[in-house]
Enzyme design. Structure first.
Site, PDB file in Angstrom:
ATOM      1  N   HIS A 110       5.710  18.259  31.564  1.00 25.45           N
ATOM      2  CA  HIS A 110       5.480  16.838  31.803  1.00 25.45           C
ATOM      3  C   HIS A 110       5.106  16.589  33.264  1.00 25.45           C
ATOM      4  O   HIS A 110       4.148  15.863  33.550  1.00 25.45           O
ATOM      5  CB  HIS A 110       6.741  16.059  31.439  1.00 25.45           C
ATOM      6  CG  HIS A 110       6.597  14.577  31.583  1.00 25.45           C
ATOM      7  ND1 HIS A 110       5.959  13.802  30.646  1.00 25.45           N
ATOM      8  CD2 HIS A 110       7.004  13.729  32.553  1.00 25.45           C
ATOM      9  CE1 HIS A 110       5.983  12.538  31.035  1.00 25.45           C
ATOM     10  NE2 HIS A 110       6.617  12.465  32.186  1.00 25.45           N
TER      11      HIS A 110
ATOM     12  N   LYS B  36      10.133   7.777  19.412  1.00 28.17           N
ATOM     13  CA  LYS B  36       9.162   7.423  20.445  1.00 28.17           C
ATOM     14  C   LYS B  36       8.146   8.542  20.616  1.00 28.17           C
ATOM     15  O   LYS B  36       6.955   8.294  20.829  1.00 28.17           O
ATOM     16  CB  LYS B  36       9.893   7.139  21.756  1.00 28.17           C
ATOM     17  CG  LYS B  36       9.016   6.483  22.831  1.00 28.17           C
ATOM     18  CD  LYS B  36       8.461   7.488  23.814  1.00 28.17           C
ATOM     19  CE  LYS B  36       7.682   6.823  24.940  1.00 28.17           C
ATOM     20  NZ  LYS B  36       7.082   7.806  25.867  1.00 28.17           N
TER      21      LYS B  36
ATOM     22  N   ASP C  65      -4.401  -2.933  15.232  1.00 25.73           N
ATOM     23  CA  ASP C  65      -3.390  -3.841  15.765  1.00 25.73           C
ATOM     24  C   ASP C  65      -2.085  -3.087  16.016  1.00 25.73           C
ATOM     25  O   ASP C  65      -1.324  -2.807  15.080  1.00 25.73           O
ATOM     26  CB  ASP C  65      -3.172  -4.989  14.770  1.00 25.73           C
ATOM     27  CG  ASP C  65      -2.248  -6.073  15.314  1.00 25.73           C
ATOM     28  OD1 ASP C  65      -1.535  -5.825  16.307  1.00 25.73           O
ATOM     29  OD2 ASP C  65      -2.229  -7.177  14.735  1.00 25.73           O
TER      30      ASP C  65
ATOM     31  N   GLU D  95      -0.977   8.371  29.495  1.00 28.28           N
ATOM     32  CA  GLU D  95      -0.021   9.462  29.636  1.00 28.28           C
ATOM     33  C   GLU D  95      -0.682  10.785  29.234  1.00 28.28           C
ATOM     34  O   GLU D  95      -0.934  11.031  28.051  1.00 28.28           O
ATOM     35  CB  GLU D  95       1.197   9.185  28.743  1.00 28.28           C
ATOM     36  CG  GLU D  95       2.231  10.287  28.706  1.00 28.28           C
ATOM     37  CD  GLU D  95       2.756  10.640  30.072  1.00 28.28           C
ATOM     38  OE1 GLU D  95       2.389  11.711  30.581  1.00 28.28           O
ATOM     39  OE2 GLU D  95       3.524   9.836  30.630  1.00 28.28           O
TER      40      GLU D  95
END
Length: 423
Positions: A373, A259, A275, A76
């Site tokens: 975006h 997020k 991880d 992204e």
């Protein structure tokens, strides 16, 4: 030219010239070699090949007085752009500061059939020294490096359950295998030497709660770094605070705001070979346990003419071990960061999360999130339309000149580019 305007080769050459990358790392990145079959077989199961993601860097990061180019693995483009954007604005206010960091891993020996918790507590206390000895014998190398078992807690649970929580200093590693080894050794000792009657060990394993693998980072943004042509910095700061406060009261908004933080956190975690599942599990546990819905908070400080943000994250990560030592690109990422300590790496990753959060909130209360975006997504749309090679850049430029874009328009513009090329 600005860093993001350089070609990939030019960016790598600049990082070498600045001492951020050595020549071997630069050669690896330029040649893009595949992982060997031996390495693939060693680090996964039933391997078929490789799933390649872009490795990028975000710049302008000033963390605890040190400047960084931060490696990010993400598909992204807006994540990288937002991280650099937010970091630059926070750098103008002195950069990111680490307020608190701790790096201890928890393991649990889960017990069942506990009829008299008080009596079990007495027996555990009496065995405390021997538990330390058993833990040290299970993994003597961590003791030699200055780590090992630090604390033992017996916790009463529902029904007839109890948990013996072992707090372990894993030094530079995340320490999953270390924690499991110590937990299993202590469990075997308890079953034979401490437990009585119906008391039984049910399981022994690490916890991914991240309760003591925590980092808290702060950043200040001067009002002049928030202002737009239409809004003053003070007005933008006030709007950011209101939006953050709304997220703290509304789970639906909080999930999206969090997020945004994790966009950067996950990208930096992947880039350094850590991880991602462990970090995700720890963040979930923290959000479930705490009253606050958001990972980051923002407060207005009009007397200082700035906006202040803070992020508090569990980051169960390491600097050595596992894929960190195996993946060439992960080793290059750590070299790019100057081989930070494990707590330093925690601060870096948390700072990326706060930078992404700032950039997103500022966009939302000013121009809106979609304009920037979609501009960054234009290249992906060009590829979906069928552009290849140099057509991708040409079609991306054409798309960014349009007010609204979709796949159909991209395909039409691509046909026009190809027709011009033919003539």
């Amino acid at each position: 030219m600005k860093f993001y305007e350089l070609s990939r080769t030019e960016r790598i050459q600049q990082l070498v010239a600045q001492g951020q990358l050595d020549t071997d790392s630069a050669a690896y990145l330029l040649t893009k070699p595949a992982l060997t079959d031996d390495l693939l077989a060693a680090i996964t199961e039933n391997d078929l090949g490789q799933f390649v993601l872009p490795l990028a860097v975000a710049n302008h990061f000033l963390i605890d007085g040190q400047s960084y180019f931060v490696p990010l693995v993400t598909e992204e483009p807006s994540v990288v752009a937002a991280a650099s954007n937010g970091a630059q604005r926070i750098a103008a206010g002195g950069g990111f500061q680490t307020l608190q960091v701790q790096h201890q891993l928890q393991a649990q020996v889960i017990l069942t059939g506990v009829a008299d918790f008080a009596d079990l507590q007495i027996r555990v206390d009496q065995a405390a020294a021997q538990i330390q000895t058993v833990a040290a014998a299970a993994h003597p190398s961590i003791v030699r490096r200055g780590g090992g078992l630090r604390e033992v807690q017996l916790v009463r649970q529902k029904n007839d359950w109890a948990s013996l929580n072992l707090w372990i200093d894993p030094q530079a590693a995340f320490g999953a295998n270390l924690a499991n080894t110590i937990a299993e050794a202590v469990a075997a000792y308890l079953q034979v030497q401490v437990l009585q009657g119906s008391e039984q060990v049910l399981a022994a394993i690490l916890s991914n709660s991240g309760a003591r693998m925590q980092v808290r980072v702060q950043g200040r943004v001067p009002y002049n770094q928030l202002a737009t042509a239409a809004q003053s910095g003070a007005a933008v700061a006030a709007q950011i605070v209101k939006l953050n406060q709304f997220a703290q009261a509304d789970r639906d908004r909080a999930s999206t705001e969090n997020k945004g933080v994790l966009n950067g956190v996950f990208a930096a975690t992947l880039a350094t070979g850590n991880d991602l599942r462990a970090v995700s599990a720890a963040v979930t546990a923290q959000l479930q346990a705490q009253a606050q819905l958001t990972l980051a908070t923002w407060v207005d400080q009009p007397e200082q003419q700035c906006l202040q943000g803070q992020v508090n994250l569990p980051l169960p990560i390491g600097r050595v071990g596992g894929a960190i030592n195996s993946l060439p690109a992960a080793k290059i990422s750590l070299a790019l960061l100057g081989q930070p300590t494990v707590t330093g790496l925690m601060s870096i990753i948390a700072s990326v999360g706060l930078a992404n959060n700032l950039a997103a909130l500022r966009s939302l209360v000013t121009t809106g999130i979609q304009a920037g975006h979609m501009r960054l997504q234009a290249a992906n749309l060009a590829i979906q339309a069928g552009a290849q090679g140099k057509e991708i850049a040409a079609l991306t430029t054409a798309l960014n000149q349009q007010r609204q874009v979709d796949l159909a328009l991209a395909q039409t513009l691509l046909q026009q580019i190809r027709q011009k090329k033919e003539h």
